[in-house]
Design a protein around this motif. Sequence first.
Motif, PDB file in Angstrom:
ATOM      1  N   ALA A 280       0.815  -1.218   0.000  1.00 55.39           N
ATOM      2  CA  ALA A 280       0.000   0.000   0.000  1.00 55.39           C
ATOM      3  C   ALA A 280       0.843   1.260   0.000  1.00 55.39           C
ATOM      4  CB  ALA A 280      -0.932   0.001   1.208  1.00 55.39           C
ATOM      5  N   GLY A 281       2.123   1.135   0.318  1.00 55.38           N
ATOM      6  CA  GLY A 281       3.017   2.284   0.374  1.00 55.38           C
ATOM      7  C   GLY A 281       3.458   2.565   1.797  1.00 55.38           C
ATOM      8  N   GLY A 282       4.585   3.204   1.938  1.00 52.09           N
ATOM      9  CA  GLY A 282       5.095   3.530   3.269  1.00 52.09           C
ATOM     10  C   GLY A 282       6.600   3.581   3.277  1.00 52.09           C
ATOM     11  N   THR A 283       7.173   3.405   4.450  1.00 50.32           N
ATOM     12  CA  THR A 283       8.615   3.494   4.634  1.00 50.32           C
ATOM     13  C   THR A 283       9.256   2.118   4.475  1.00 50.32           C
ATOM     14  OG1 THR A 283       8.341   5.332   6.178  1.00 50.32           O
ATOM     15  CG2 THR A 283      10.450   4.164   6.224  1.00 50.32           C
ATOM     16  N   ALA A 284      10.268   2.044   3.661  1.00 53.57           N
ATOM     17  CA  ALA A 284      10.979   0.787   3.464  1.00 53.57           C
ATOM     18  C   ALA A 284      11.833   0.473   4.683  1.00 53.57           C
ATOM     19  CB  ALA A 284      11.848   0.862   2.213  1.00 53.57           C
ATOM     20  N   ARG A 285      11.979  -0.828   4.970  1.00 52.97           N
ATOM     21  CA  ARG A 285      12.728  -1.276   6.144  1.00 52.97           C
ATOM     22  C   ARG A 285      13.769  -2.313   5.731  1.00 52.97           C
ATOM     23  NH1 ARG A 285      11.978  -5.423  10.156  1.00 52.97           N
ATOM     24  NH2 ARG A 285      10.189  -6.225   8.964  1.00 52.97           N
ATOM     25  N   ASN A 286      14.992  -2.112   6.175  1.00 53.20           N
ATOM     26  CA  ASN A 286      16.066  -3.069   5.933  1.00 53.20           C
ATOM     27  C   ASN A 286      15.895  -4.226   6.903  1.00 53.20           C
ATOM     28  OD1 ASN A 286      18.442  -4.491   5.595  1.00 53.20           O
ATOM     29  ND2 ASN A 286      19.768  -2.695   5.649  1.00 53.20           N
ATOM     30  N   ILE A 287      15.642  -5.439   6.378  1.00 53.62           N
ATOM     31  CA  ILE A 287      15.423  -6.579   7.262  1.00 53.62           C
ATOM     32  C   ILE A 287      16.676  -7.440   7.424  1.00 53.62           C
ATOM     33  CG2 ILE A 287      12.962  -6.628   6.763  1.00 53.62           C
ATOM     34  CD1 ILE A 287      13.448  -9.077   4.979  1.00 53.62           C
ATOM     35  N   THR A 288      17.792  -7.026   6.805  1.00 54.78           N
ATOM     36  CA  THR A 288      19.064  -7.732   6.996  1.00 54.78           C
ATOM     37  C   THR A 288      20.177  -6.756   7.353  1.00 54.78           C
ATOM     38  OG1 THR A 288      19.544  -7.637   4.618  1.00 54.78           O
ATOM     39  CG2 THR A 288      18.414  -9.614   5.439  1.00 54.78           C
ATOM     40  N   PRO A 289      19.954  -5.826   8.276  1.00 51.49           N
ATOM     41  CA  PRO A 289      20.985  -4.832   8.574  1.00 51.49           C
ATOM     42  C   PRO A 289      22.223  -5.473   9.183  1.00 51.49           C
ATOM     43  CG  PRO A 289      19.283  -4.775  10.253  1.00 51.49           C
ATOM     44  CD  PRO A 289      18.786  -5.701   9.179  1.00 51.49           C
ATOM     45  N   GLY A 290      23.377  -4.970   8.780  1.00 49.05           N
ATOM     46  CA  GLY A 290      24.625  -5.460   9.348  1.00 49.05           C
ATOM     47  C   GLY A 290      25.082  -6.801   8.828  1.00 49.05           C
ATOM     48  N   ALA A 291      24.401  -7.350   7.838  1.00 47.78           N
ATOM     49  CA  ALA A 291      24.806  -8.647   7.293  1.00 47.78           C
ATOM     50  C   ALA A 291      26.203  -8.555   6.707  1.00 47.78           C
ATOM     51  CB  ALA A 291      23.813  -9.097   6.233  1.00 47.78           C
TER      52      ALA A 291
END
Length: 644
Positions: A280-291
């Motif tokens: 629907a739209g919104g803020t993207a989120r990094n789900i693998t930070p620091g990999a």
Amino acid sequence: MRAAVLALGLAITGVLATASAPAIAAPVHRYGDLALAPAGDLIATVEVTNEATGHGAIMLRSASSGKVIGSVDPCARCGYADLVFASDGRLAFLARDRVAGTVTLHVAGADRRATTVATIAGIAQTPRFSPDGKKIAVLVTLGAAKEAGAAQAGVRQVGEIGEHSDEQRLAVFDLSQAAVASDAITPLSPADRYIYEYDWAPDGRALVVTSALGNGDANWWVATLDAVDAQTGAVRTIAKPTTQLNFPRVSPDGKTVAYIGGLMSDFGSVGGDVWTVPFAGGTARNITPGARATATSLFWLKNGLRATTLKGDATQIVDVAAGFSAPLWSRPASLAAADGRAAFSADGRIMATVVQDFVRAPAIYAGAVAAPRQVTHDNDDVAPLVSARSIMWKNEGLDVQGWLLAPVGADPGKPAPMITVVHGGPAAASTPGFVERGAMADLLAAGYYVFLPNPRGSYGQGAAFTEANKRDFGGGDLRDILAGIDAVEKVAPVDDARLGLTGGSYGGFMAMWANTQTNRFKAIVAGAGLSNWISYYGTNGIDQWLIPYFGKTLYEDYDAYRAPSAIYFMKSARTPTFIYVGERDIEVPPTQSIEYWHALKDLGVPTSLVIYPDEGHGIRGPANAQDLRKRSVAWFDKYLGGGK
């Protein structure tokens, strides 16, 4: 700047099909555009069936045995690409007829008879069935003036500049209707919007795309994530990522979009973290930070989100939810398939991919994801030309990796010259690929060791490592390379007095730049390199790629662009340099090579420049590629004394 299209870069993976180099035990059989049927029982690939003409057919193989059980070949003079299965097992593919200047979209059923869906006057790519299988989408460029992508030869710069750009648009065809002729195609997506990639929403009412307005070659770096209405073509923006993005994939419930986001210097050279954003739209989120690994392709299956990653010297298949540190399968090799680097059954339990490394020619692996096995053996008798080893070293607190190749049978006690090959990008990596023919094979046949470093700025160590050369081109990455050569010399009989350096695109920049920073190399070959970032900014066709690296435009920060420009440090250059570039290169225009050649010539440094006619960002023509290979080896032989 794309690395993989350059002649020297292509030779790393052994896919430059030009005149033969050293003899090999048997011709290499290749498997192109691999696709796996949803049931996991059938594999389709494009394979050469006529060695004399190079014509290939679509071969259908059992996924369990690798045995050929049929073929599809409706056009004797066409090349096939972009194989994809529907949920019911039908196979779609594109057939390109270069004589007619058309691409035909075909669908083949269980009877293996190909039915024409549409004929496109221009170019096309990436067909995908709608979830219900009743429609099929494809990206089309009607009346294309050039091949898709900035690495291809550009149109000649005459007339009013910027007046027209090719538009790659989405077209959707109803499979219940008659075949659509070229002049009847009406693209779904609006004009003046270039579509790079897409995925169907599971309800079939929309397609999620990455797109940009205007020139598609130049504007990928400012692409947005959008939804295109499947009926009206109306565009709705889902997100405007702060990173480059590839592989948009919609979740099975239609609520979320995942993509690979990161610092990428070329469309098609994919690497980054995995991000998600609401459909629907919104803020993207990094789900693998620091990999500490780099995602290189992405799949959203019924059993979850899956990715291929590069971690150090290994390519891995991972369950994203479990993290990059717990791979389902890992191997120091390269993987390839039509849509990503692997293909999966609908339930995600079975996989198939083409596997190769430096010493093992391509083979299809298929089976359970955690333990696929080799099912084809066409290349088992092909002897390797090299021995290879992964080299790890530390520099300035960083773990760095590269590959050292040696000619088969090299005397371990005899000092030998070595050529360091810097990959393009800089966001890319040198990864294993079978060495069959091309510039790499020629160097090895001439007795040279070959070193392929992956310094900071490369993929394979995580986002922070890839971003470590921002505003530092030719700084830390050059120091990493020099430290890597030191590490090689501790384990191999490399003669430090006979070192050569080469590379194309960003690797060409590094070759030009290194000549002004060190006298360690005794011969250099620089392909499509950058000598002056200031003049480059105003003359290239893809200037948007520079902003993520430099932070500002040239006109806002001249000093940042001047600092890594070799042209301002030419009085320090001493190394003989052979330079080459394509006449119609829009990624790195020939003027960059001319500036550098002119400076070396004025300063009395031995140099030679060849501008290859009608070539783009890479030397593809067989005659031109063969000439380049001969000149390159001759240049190194002249100044390094040869390896034999």
